[in-house]
Design a protein around this motif. Structure first.
Motif, PDB file in Angstrom:
ATOM      1  N   GLN A  67     -33.332   7.165   2.770  1.00  0.00           N
ATOM      2  CA  GLN A  67     -33.900   7.047   4.105  1.00  0.00           C
ATOM      3  C   GLN A  67     -33.718   8.320   4.906  1.00  0.00           C
ATOM      4  N   ALA A  68     -32.788   9.189   4.464  1.00  0.00           N
ATOM      5  CA  ALA A  68     -32.540  10.435   5.176  1.00  0.00           C
ATOM      6  C   ALA A  68     -33.426  11.565   4.663  1.00  0.00           C
ATOM      7  N   GLU A  69     -34.253  11.263   3.664  1.00  0.00           N
ATOM      8  CA  GLU A  69     -35.156  12.292   3.169  1.00  0.00           C
ATOM      9  C   GLU A  69     -36.123  12.675   4.278  1.00  0.00           C
ATOM     10  N   GLY A  70     -36.341  13.959   4.487  1.00  0.00           N
ATOM     11  CA  GLY A  70     -37.266  14.385   5.523  1.00  0.00           C
ATOM     12  C   GLY A  70     -36.650  14.470   6.904  1.00  0.00           C
ATOM     13  N   THR A  71     -35.355  14.168   7.020  1.00  0.00           N
ATOM     14  CA  THR A  71     -34.690  14.341   8.314  1.00  0.00           C
ATOM     15  C   THR A  71     -33.565  15.357   8.184  1.00  0.00           C
ATOM     16  N   GLU A  72     -33.089  15.846   9.320  1.00  0.00           N
ATOM     17  CA  GLU A  72     -31.968  16.788   9.333  1.00  0.00           C
ATOM     18  C   GLU A  72     -30.662  16.012   9.397  1.00  0.00           C
ATOM     19  N   VAL A  73     -29.833  16.188   8.395  1.00  0.00           N
ATOM     20  CA  VAL A  73     -28.520  15.565   8.395  1.00  0.00           C
ATOM     21  C   VAL A  73     -27.496  16.617   8.794  1.00  0.00           C
ATOM     22  N   ARG A  74     -26.590  16.228   9.690  1.00  0.00           N
ATOM     23  CA  ARG A  74     -25.530  17.167  10.054  1.00  0.00           C
ATOM     24  C   ARG A  74     -24.198  16.446   9.926  1.00  0.00           C
ATOM     25  N   THR A  75     -23.287  17.069   9.194  1.00  0.00           N
ATOM     26  CA  THR A  75     -21.955  16.504   9.031  1.00  0.00           C
ATOM     27  C   THR A  75     -20.954  17.369   9.781  1.00  0.00           C
TER      28      THR A  75
ATOM     29  N   LEU B   2     -27.421  -6.335   1.843  1.00  0.00           N
ATOM     30  CA  LEU B   2     -27.451  -5.672   0.535  1.00  0.00           C
ATOM     31  C   LEU B   2     -26.042  -5.286   0.110  1.00  0.00           C
ATOM     32  N   LYS B   3     -25.276  -4.701   1.062  1.00  0.00           N
ATOM     33  CA  LYS B   3     -23.925  -4.246   0.727  1.00  0.00           C
ATOM     34  C   LYS B   3     -23.035  -5.403   0.318  1.00  0.00           C
ATOM     35  N   LEU B   4     -23.235  -6.556   0.917  1.00  0.00           N
ATOM     36  CA  LEU B   4     -22.420  -7.721   0.597  1.00  0.00           C
ATOM     37  C   LEU B   4     -22.945  -8.455  -0.627  1.00  0.00           C
ATOM     38  N   ARG B   5     -24.041  -7.964  -1.178  1.00  0.00           N
ATOM     39  CA  ARG B   5     -24.683  -8.596  -2.346  1.00  0.00           C
ATOM     40  C   ARG B   5     -25.179 -10.007  -2.037  1.00  0.00           C
ATOM     41  N   ILE B   6     -25.379 -10.302  -0.758  1.00  0.00           N
ATOM     42  CA  ILE B   6     -25.982 -11.595  -0.412  1.00  0.00           C
ATOM     43  C   ILE B   6     -27.462 -11.562  -0.735  1.00  0.00           C
ATOM     44  N   ALA B   7     -28.092 -10.405  -0.466  1.00  0.00           N
ATOM     45  CA  ALA B   7     -29.482 -10.226  -0.856  1.00  0.00           C
ATOM     46  C   ALA B   7     -29.501  -9.270  -2.048  1.00  0.00           C
ATOM     47  N   ARG B   8     -30.198  -9.640  -3.086  1.00  0.00           N
ATOM     48  CA  ARG B   8     -30.267  -8.802  -4.298  1.00  0.00           C
ATOM     49  C   ARG B   8     -31.727  -8.645  -4.712  1.00  0.00           C
ATOM     50  N   PRO B   9     -32.522  -7.949  -3.876  1.00  0.00           N
ATOM     51  CA  PRO B   9     -33.937  -7.805  -4.200  1.00  0.00           C
ATOM     52  C   PRO B   9     -34.138  -6.867  -5.380  1.00  0.00           C
ATOM     53  N   SER B  10     -35.210  -7.074  -6.095  1.00  0.00           N
ATOM     54  CA  SER B  10     -35.518  -6.162  -7.191  1.00  0.00           C
ATOM     55  C   SER B  10     -36.296  -4.957  -6.675  1.00  0.00           C
ATOM     56  N   LEU B  11     -36.871  -5.101  -5.487  1.00  0.00           N
ATOM     57  CA  LEU B  11     -37.652  -4.005  -4.918  1.00  0.00           C
ATOM     58  C   LEU B  11     -37.398  -3.938  -3.416  1.00  0.00           C
ATOM     59  N   VAL B  12     -37.078  -2.751  -2.937  1.00  0.00           N
ATOM     60  CA  VAL B  12     -36.893  -2.541  -1.502  1.00  0.00           C
ATOM     61  C   VAL B  12     -37.924  -1.515  -1.057  1.00  0.00           C
ATOM     62  N   VAL B  13     -38.678  -1.840  -0.030  1.00  0.00           N
ATOM     63  CA  VAL B  13     -39.681  -0.923   0.498  1.00  0.00           C
ATOM     64  C   VAL B  13     -39.196  -0.423   1.854  1.00  0.00           C
ATOM     65  N   ASP B  14     -39.091   0.875   2.014  1.00  0.00           N
ATOM     66  CA  ASP B  14     -38.659   1.462   3.278  1.00  0.00           C
ATOM     67  C   ASP B  14     -39.863   1.580   4.197  1.00  0.00           C
ATOM     68  N   ILE B  15     -39.866   0.777   5.284  1.00  0.00           N
ATOM     69  CA  ILE B  15     -41.007   0.805   6.207  1.00  0.00           C
ATOM     70  C   ILE B  15     -40.738   1.698   7.411  1.00  0.00           C
ATOM     71  N   SER B  16     -39.579   2.397   7.401  1.00  0.00           N
ATOM     72  CA  SER B  16     -39.158   3.057   8.630  1.00  0.00           C
ATOM     73  C   SER B  16     -40.039   4.240   9.023  1.00  0.00           C
ATOM     74  N   TRP B  17     -40.942   4.668   8.151  1.00  0.00           N
ATOM     75  CA  TRP B  17     -41.826   5.776   8.489  1.00  0.00           C
ATOM     76  C   TRP B  17     -43.191   5.301   8.980  1.00  0.00           C
ATOM     77  N   LEU B  18     -43.425   3.976   9.030  1.00  0.00           N
ATOM     78  CA  LEU B  18     -44.694   3.466   9.561  1.00  0.00           C
ATOM     79  C   LEU B  18     -44.756   3.731  11.060  1.00  0.00           C
ATOM     80  N   GLU B  19     -45.958   3.844  11.586  1.00  0.00           N
ATOM     81  CA  GLU B  19     -46.115   4.150  13.018  1.00  0.00           C
ATOM     82  C   GLU B  19     -46.067   2.857  13.824  1.00  0.00           C
TER      83      GLU B  19
END
Lengths: 160, 230
Positions: A67-75, B2-19
């Motif tokens: 998710q950080a691809e394409g963004t600037e990460v600074r540590t 996801l971290k707690l393994r409560i959800a274990r999807p086989s595919l995750v789609v990152d929508i965070s770049w949609l407008e």
């Protein structure tokens, strides 16, 4: 199953070959050797993993590296310049804002986010801003003083 | 999840770049993109008015600074935690959700969206694309008040209130039952509701706190309403 993708960290481009499920904190620590981001809990609460994404503090344990691809990460490793501490780092040194130091990189980066948007926060504002960063050593007072001193130094035009 | 393994999807789609990250008022309606972060809401000038004060009041109490930089309004709605705060605000304000999938678009009222703990009316691969809030008329005020569990910050009970210019009131409560809900009887806001009784709080305590937060939210909404009339 690894994939290759690019991260820009502290101004440098890196190509990483990691599993897509890799958290940003693990990519930074294990793939890039940037161990300033610490893992202090399992539950995204302690904030010791805080890094900056586009200048904003985020918990890197709760972001997939992809998710950080394409963004600037600074540590924390990217704050000092030419061997000189950033004013926020200097303030933490001068005002005893740390003991064991485990929470400190994260505290400094969260303070960086805060001060970039509110250059003159009062004590209460600083404490509110640091709610997502836990410290077990100091009792927080010296951290608040360090952040306020850093704010003052930055306002006076300190760059280092 | 996801971290707690409560959800274990086989595919995750990152929508965070949609407008889908937007705050805009068009034709008397407030449009909030689902990817709008809590911090975006806090800095949106469109929300800086007494009628919509509940939105920023709610957003300011979310998590912490890092969470507010990443957490989104659509994410909160789709996650449908029984103690999530913003869905109560959207219920009180009469919001409507625009959903989209390859099958087309449809509209669902916020009141019909949450179906149970962590369960919503979303079909598989359906996305919230817009959250539409009718902007209350001039002389209205809204507010959000919650009593948080000290460790988790989740609402033990939270109330959102909208007081309109004609004095009519709309109230929603969260944190005490399987989903946030609209209140039909102000004097007994938990009437007919199966109130949680667990290690965090007894049902009796939650009912008491519900009365408190409803009263405080109404009082604060009324104060905002007075501001709008000045």
């Amino acid at each position: 199953m690894v994939e290759a993708f690019e991260l820009v960290v502290n101004g440098k481009r890196h190509t990483l070959e990691i599993e897509p499920r890799t958290l940003l904190v693990h990519a930074l620590r294990d793939a890039l050797g940037l161990t300033g981001a610490h893992i202090g809990c399992d539950t995204s609460q302690c904030g010791a993993c805080t890094v900056l994404l586009e200048g904003r503090a985020v918990k890197s344990c709760s972001v997939l590296a992809l998710q950080a691809e394409g963004t600037e990460v600074r540590t924390i490793e990217g704050l000092a310049s030419n061997g000189e501490l950033h004013p926020i780092q200097s303030a933490f040194v001068e005002h005893h804002g740390l003991q064991c130091g485990f929470c400190t990189p994260a505290m400094i980066l969260t303070a960086f986010d805060l001060l970039s948007r509110d250059p003159d926060p009062d004590d209460e504002t600083v404490r509110e801003a640091l709610r997502g960063n836990y410290c077990r050593c100091t009792g927080y007072q010296s951290i608040v003083e360090s952040v306020r001193a850093a704010g003052a130094a930055l306002r006076e035009g300190a760059t280092r | 999840m996801l971290k707690l393994r409560i959800a274990r999807p086989s595919l995750v789609v990152d929508i965070s770049w949609l407008e889908l990250r937007d705050v805009a008022i068009r034709g008397g309606e407030l449009h909030l993109g689902p990817l709008t972060t809590w911090d975006d809401l806090l800095r949106a000038p469109e929300l800086d008015r007494p009628a919509l004060a509940a939105l920023a009041e709610c957003a300011s109490g979310m998590g912490d600074l890092q969470v507010r930089n990443r957490g989104t309004i659509g994410g909160s709605l789709a996650h449908a935690d029984p103690a999530s705060d913003m869905p109560a605000v959207l219920l009180a304000l009469g919001a409507v959700l625009q959903l989209r999938s390859t099958a087309g678009e449809r509209t669902v009222a916020a009141a019909d969206f949450a179906l149970g703990p962590f369960t919503t009316a979303l079909d598989a691969q359906e996305l919230i694309v817009d959250i539409v809030v009718p902007v209350p008329g001039a002389g209205s005020g809204s507010a959000y008040v919650s009593v948080e569990h000290p460790a988790s910050g989740f609402a033990l009970a939270g109330a959102a209130a909208l007081v309109a210019a004609d004095g009519s009131r709309s109230i929603a409560v969260t944190g005490i039952a399987s989903n946030p809900f609209v209140v039909s009887d102000e004097s007994q806001p938990y009437a007919g509701v199966d109130v949680f009784d667990d290690r965090y709080a007894t049902a009796e305590y939650r009912r008491h706190v519900t009365e408190v937060v409803v009263r405080r939210a109404l009082e604060r909404a009324e104060r905002h309403r007075q501001e709008d009339r000045e």
